[in-house]
Design an enzyme around this catalytic site. Sequence first.
Site, short mmCIF file in Angstrom:
data_model
loop_
_atom_site.label_atom_id
_atom_site.label_comp_id
_atom_site.label_asym_id
_atom_site.label_seq_id
_atom_site.Cartn_x
_atom_site.Cartn_y
_atom_site.Cartn_z
N HIS A 182 0.85 -1.20 0.00
CA HIS A 182 0.00 0.00 0.00
C HIS A 182 0.89 1.25 0.00
O HIS A 182 1.81 1.34 0.80
CB HIS A 182 -0.89 -0.04 1.26
CG HIS A 182 -1.72 1.19 1.47
ND1 HIS A 182 -1.67 1.92 2.65
CD2 HIS A 182 -2.62 1.81 0.67
CE1 HIS A 182 -2.52 2.93 2.55
NE2 HIS A 182 -3.11 2.89 1.37
N HIS A 187 1.58 12.31 -0.68
CA HIS A 187 0.61 11.70 0.22
C HIS A 187 -0.39 12.76 0.67
O HIS A 187 -0.02 13.65 1.43
CB HIS A 187 1.30 11.07 1.43
CG HIS A 187 0.46 10.01 2.08
ND1 HIS A 187 0.97 9.14 3.02
CD2 HIS A 187 -0.84 9.67 1.92
CE1 HIS A 187 -0.01 8.32 3.41
NE2 HIS A 187 -1.10 8.62 2.77
#
Length: 287
Positions: free
Chosen positions: A40, A83
């Site tokens: 992930h 992110h």
Amino acid sequence: MWVSVLTSLVFLAGALALDCNGHSELCDRKYSNVSFIGAHNSPFVGILPSDNQLEDVEDQLNQGVRFLTAQTHDKDGAIQLCHTSCALLDVGTLQDFLGTVKTWLDGNSNEVVTLLITNGDAIDINKFGDAFKAVGLDAYAYSPGDTLTIDDWPTLGTLVSSNKRVVVFMDYHADTSKVGYILDEFQYYFETPFDTTDKNFPQCDLDRPSGASADGRMYIVNHNLDVDIFGILIPDLAEAPNTNSLSSILAQSDLCINNYRKDPNVVLLDFVSIGDGIEAQDNLNGL
Ligand SMILES: *[C@@H]1O[C@H](CO)[C@@H](O)[C@H](O)[C@H]1NC(C)=O
């Protein structure tokens, strides 16, 4: 002399026997019938709260991980691996990441790797195509032509022998009429809920695409644990040895198998270098 000819032939047959992702048994399996452990947010490497992995993408691949997710954002027109936002964490360009994968595939000719790219900023799909082309990864990318049903997928052996060894999905804003090998994730998969903070992973519900049917879709299990720090969810590194243990992964997989009568296609992990991810992958594949 005949003995030595025979020995050579046997040796040759052995050398030619196809191996797919490290196992000859996987060559005859359809892509849609193989289970993968996934990393992930594979490029977010480090020990910051915004990081999801401890070892870099090349190490993940060397470890045996064949499914990588990557989150992209628009940074002044460039496709950047960030992110949530590039102010929070920016680890470089998508193109560099794709180059790493391309170089690894060049050196590992019997391996099939899947990329799941997120496109939360709705960047033009042609720009993604340009990044693949710039590093030559488009040459390895599998393009089905028409939409596949779950039973239409080629075997890993076919992907290896045709050298179409990277399968690419995008969560939102894919358009195969423009870039034929970037496939619409939710046309082919459903996902279980993400960002759970319950370390027992007590369910395997269908979360996205909401209201969709599980039938005819592969599925991705989000087996990555977050911890809530004053209302902010961050990956739970301290719990990773438990979360990524064989027993924890198989316990949630059993709930999934109970719901959907087949093994997960993908189990996504944070900190994939910790725990038993590859053992779980072999176990799910019956190896
Ligand atoms: C692959 O097929 C076998 C046999 O039908 C099934 O038991 C297994 O769950 C399937 N795995 C996946 C990932 O679909």
